[in-house]
Design a protein around this motif. Structure first.
Motif, short mmCIF file in Angstrom:
data_model
loop_
_atom_site.label_atom_id
_atom_site.label_comp_id
_atom_site.label_asym_id
_atom_site.label_seq_id
_atom_site.Cartn_x
_atom_site.Cartn_y
_atom_site.Cartn_z
N LEU A 1 80.57 -51.79 0.93
CA LEU A 1 79.49 -50.99 0.59
C LEU A 1 79.29 -50.70 -0.81
O LEU A 1 80.32 -50.22 -1.68
CB LEU A 1 80.09 -49.58 1.15
N PRO A 2 78.25 -51.36 -1.70
CA PRO A 2 78.19 -51.12 -2.82
C PRO A 2 77.94 -49.94 -3.49
O PRO A 2 77.37 -48.90 -2.72
CB PRO A 2 76.69 -51.92 -3.30
N LEU B 1 86.31 -50.57 5.67
CA LEU B 1 85.31 -50.84 4.60
C LEU B 1 85.76 -50.61 3.17
O LEU B 1 86.57 -50.09 2.76
CB LEU B 1 84.20 -49.30 4.74
N VAL B 2 85.03 -51.65 2.60
CA VAL B 2 85.53 -51.92 1.16
C VAL B 2 84.33 -51.10 0.30
O VAL B 2 83.15 -51.46 0.03
CB VAL B 2 85.56 -53.43 0.88
N LEU B 3 85.02 -50.32 -0.55
CA LEU B 3 84.12 -49.76 -1.76
C LEU B 3 84.34 -50.47 -2.99
O LEU B 3 84.99 -50.54 -3.55
CB LEU B 3 84.70 -48.14 -1.95
N CYS B 4 82.96 -51.12 -3.25
CA CYS B 4 83.12 -52.02 -4.19
C CYS B 4 81.72 -51.58 -5.24
O CYS B 4 80.73 -51.47 -4.95
CB CYS B 4 82.55 -53.45 -3.87
N PRO C 1 67.46 -53.20 -3.45
CA PRO C 1 68.63 -53.51 -2.95
C PRO C 1 69.63 -54.32 -3.96
O PRO C 1 69.08 -55.13 -4.73
CB PRO C 1 68.49 -54.30 -1.65
N ALA C 2 71.04 -54.28 -4.04
CA ALA C 2 71.71 -55.03 -4.72
C ALA C 2 72.04 -56.52 -4.18
O ALA C 2 71.79 -56.63 -3.04
CB ALA C 2 73.18 -54.51 -4.76
N SER C 3 72.27 -57.34 -5.16
CA SER C 3 72.60 -58.80 -4.78
C SER C 3 74.17 -59.13 -4.94
O SER C 3 74.87 -58.25 -5.60
CB SER C 3 71.67 -59.57 -5.59
N THR C 4 74.46 -60.21 -4.63
CA THR C 4 75.94 -60.45 -4.83
C THR C 4 76.40 -60.53 -6.28
O THR C 4 77.52 -60.45 -6.63
CB THR C 4 76.20 -62.11 -4.02
N ASP C 5 75.41 -60.96 -7.24
CA ASP C 5 75.62 -61.16 -8.55
C ASP C 5 75.92 -59.65 -9.18
O ASP C 5 76.33 -59.35 -10.41
CB ASP C 5 74.52 -61.88 -9.34
N ASP C 6 75.31 -58.67 -8.34
CA ASP C 6 75.44 -57.36 -9.17
C ASP C 6 76.89 -56.59 -8.58
O ASP C 6 77.25 -55.63 -9.30
CB ASP C 6 74.53 -56.44 -8.38
N LEU C 7 77.58 -57.37 -8.12
CA LEU C 7 78.92 -56.76 -7.52
C LEU C 7 80.08 -57.08 -8.46
O LEU C 7 80.40 -58.41 -8.82
CB LEU C 7 79.31 -57.05 -5.91
N PHE C 8 81.07 -56.02 -8.48
CA PHE C 8 82.36 -56.64 -9.06
C PHE C 8 83.13 -57.42 -8.02
O PHE C 8 82.74 -57.31 -6.87
CB PHE C 8 82.98 -55.39 -9.37
N THR C 9 84.30 -58.21 -8.40
CA THR C 9 84.88 -58.76 -7.43
C THR C 9 86.27 -58.26 -7.00
O THR C 9 87.21 -58.62 -6.46
CB THR C 9 85.23 -60.56 -8.07
N THR C 10 86.32 -56.86 -7.40
CA THR C 10 87.67 -56.17 -7.23
C THR C 10 87.00 -54.81 -6.61
O THR C 10 86.04 -54.30 -7.13
CB THR C 10 88.44 -55.79 -8.49
#
Length: 585
Positions: A6-7, A42-45, A53-62
């Protein structure tokens, strides 16, 4: 198996907490519903940007993984969910399917050192430090103290991050740290950095506020001063900023000089009129405006009038006067000061300086004499830097200012008597001034702008040829020989006698003196090539005669005997030892 992601924006959650989550966009709602239906965690990222909407590049890896404890569907389609976080995880192989993010998770092991004495002491230190931020960030310290007492350390760390408004990038780095001691240390550094930044901002704001208050105070005082001056009739536009600006705009300065003047005027306007630097700038602008920009004596050259002027003011010296007339003829033809600079060399009293004045009269130009005897400082010609106390422009620029013309006749008197010492070599500056290829853009150190000296007619005088070869090369040497007895007699008749009469108050009609009497004075009482001593002796005769006649200029025949009688007394006065006084022993 992949877990659902969940971004979240600006939300970094530590494990061991119960976190309420509110989502209203369709992708996030679908993600929570999918995790609930499949009974998965559920992972709060956190995400870098606020894009939706967000893309994969917008997310941190933690992120932080947790179980969904409760889901509440709202009438508008939004969801209220409660998530109990358990671990920090690293994300890999992030994919998006129908707007739902999934990724492979790897737990990050965190050492639980929350009960260690150093960790507890560091927590208390951090809480005390947060007190300095409470005023600016608008949070209550009582709330932070309550969290310390009633909740575990992860809740305290999250509260500090939220209250201090730590950047998401820094919060993620803290989330990945292996111990709580490291997390608290990193938070303490960030809080201290915020405090120092706020101190700097406060100092800057205070300084700006003080300057604004001072500026407003000065503006009010200046306005009051102008009002008072206007009421007293002292509102002189010549000294006002508006008057200076008009003068500069109407001046015939070249573009670079006008730009320099406007720049200095802008600086002066920003200063208090009572400040010392403001006064120096005002003086500088006055000096710059007083220069003869574009002002010249345009009297047409008349060779016949020039010849009559030279002949009427000087007897003899025919070759010298002819050379001067040649120079004037070239000036009439070219309209410029073409040719070499003249240098009159001769003994004292032969009329070098007076001949220069006659040239100015013949040309109809202003005349200025600069005595170079004893000058040993280069700044006499180039001026001083205006940063020095008592700075002023050089003597050349000062002469132009006094003449109010850019093409006067300037006489460099006694050029052979210039000196040289540790303050500089004035001759090097003079060489630039006398060189027609260089003096077109002469720059005075005080004015700091170029001025064209090529229109000036420079004439030098010297008693000898004791000058450097470079200086001789710049000038044409014209030697003025001594006068013969007959030339001295003619000069005495035409000039010296009239001058002596003017000095002593005699009526020239009451003076009877023959040529033989004048020759007697020349032969027996003078021994010079010029006529200065002859001038003094004639004046002495007239003064002594006035004394004998009780101050009356009775008509007198100055014979040779009468002259000997008068001058012998004068010479005895100058040499009292010859009169016969006895010395006291």
């Amino acid at each position: 198996m992949k877990e659902y992601i969940l971004p979240v924006r600006d939300l970094v959650v530590h494990p061991g907490l119960t976190v309420p989550v509110y989502v209203d966009n369709p992708m996030s709602v679908a993600c929570i519903e999918a995790a609930t239906q499949n009974n998965q965690k559920l992972v709060l990222c956190p995400q870098h940007a606020w894009a939706y909407p967000a893309s994969t590049d917008d997310l941190f890896t933690t992120g932080t993984i947790g179980s969904i404890a409760q889901v509440l569907h709202m009438p508008d389609g939004a969801i209220h969910a409660v998530v109990r976080t358990s671990d920090v995880v690293d994300l890999s192989d992030i994919t998006v399917t129908n707007g739902i993010f999934t990724a492979t998770v790897t737990p990050v092991e965190i050492l639980d050192d929350s009960d260690f004495e150093q960790t507890v002491a560091l927590r208390d230190k951090l809480a005390d430090t947060m007190r300095a931020l409470s005023g600016r960030h608008k949070f209550k310290m009582e709330k932070l103290r309550a969290i310390m007492q009633n909740y575990p350390l992860p809740a305290f760390v999250d509260s500090v991050i939220q209250m201090a408004d730590i950047d998401t990038d820094v919060a993620v780095k803290i989330l990945k740290m292996k111990t709580w001691h490291e997390k608290l240390m990193a938070l303490l550094e960030q809080v201290m950095l915020l405090i120092e930044t706020e101190k700097i901002e406060d100092n800057i704001n205070r300084r700006v506020q003080t300057q604004m208050e001072n500026g407003q105070r000065q503006a009010i005082l200046q306005e009051k001063m102008r009002a008072i001056q206007k009421e007293m009739g002292e509102d002189d536009e010549e000294t006002s900023i508006i008057g200076l600006r008009k003068k500069i705009e109407q001046s015939a300065m070249p573009a670079d000089a006008k730009e320099k003047a406007m720049s200095e005027l802008k600086r002066m306007r920003a200063m208090s009129p009572m400040s010392q630097e403001g006064g120096l700038l005002k003086t500088y602008l006055d000096e710059l405006l007083s220069m003869p920009w574009g002002k010249a004596d345009n009297t047409p050259i008349d060779l016949h009038q020039a010849r009559e002027t030279l002949n009427s003011e000087h007897s003899g010296m025919t070759p010298v006067k002819e050379r001067i007339l040649e120079h004037i003829a070239v000036m009439k033809k070219t309209g410029k000061n073409r040719g070499s600079i003249l240098c009159f060399v001769g003994a004292p009293g032969v009329g070098k300086t007076s001949l220069c004045k006659s040239i100015a009269n013949a040309l109809g130009r202003k005349y200025c004499r600069i005595s170079l005897g004893g000058i040993s400082d280069e700044s006499h010609f180039r001026g001083h830097r205006k940063t020095y106390i008592g700075a002023q422009c050089g003597r050349i620029m000062d002469a132009l200012k006094r003449c109010k013309s850019n093409n006067p006749v300037i006489v460099l008197d006694e050029i052979d008597k210039m000196g040289r010492d540790w303050r500089g070599d004035p001759e090097s500056a003079l060489l630039e001034i006398l060189d027609p290829e260089q003096n077109k853009s002469f720059r005075d150190h005080y004015l700091e702008v170029d001025f064209d000296l090529s229109n000036i007619l420079f004439i030098a005088t010297s008693n000898s040829l004791n000058m450097s070869s470079a200086l001789k090369d710049r000038m044409e040497i014209i030697e003025i020989p001594g006068y013969t007895e007959q030339e001295k007699l003619q000069i005495a008749r035409e000039h010296l006698l009239k001058r002596a009469v003017a000095d002593t108050g005699w009526n020239i009609d009451n003076i009877v003196i023959s040529d033989d009497a004048i020759l007697h004075i020349i032969r027996n009482y003078t021994s010079e090539q010029g006529v200065r001593e002859l001038q003094r002796e004639i004046s002495s005769v007239l003064r002594r005669c006035l004394l004998e006649n009780d101050g009356e200029d009775i008509k007198t025949d100055f014979t040779i005997t009468k002259i000997d009688e008068l001058l012998s007394v004068h010479q005895n006065m100058n040499h009292p030892g010859k009169i016969g006084f006895s010395a006291r022993i």
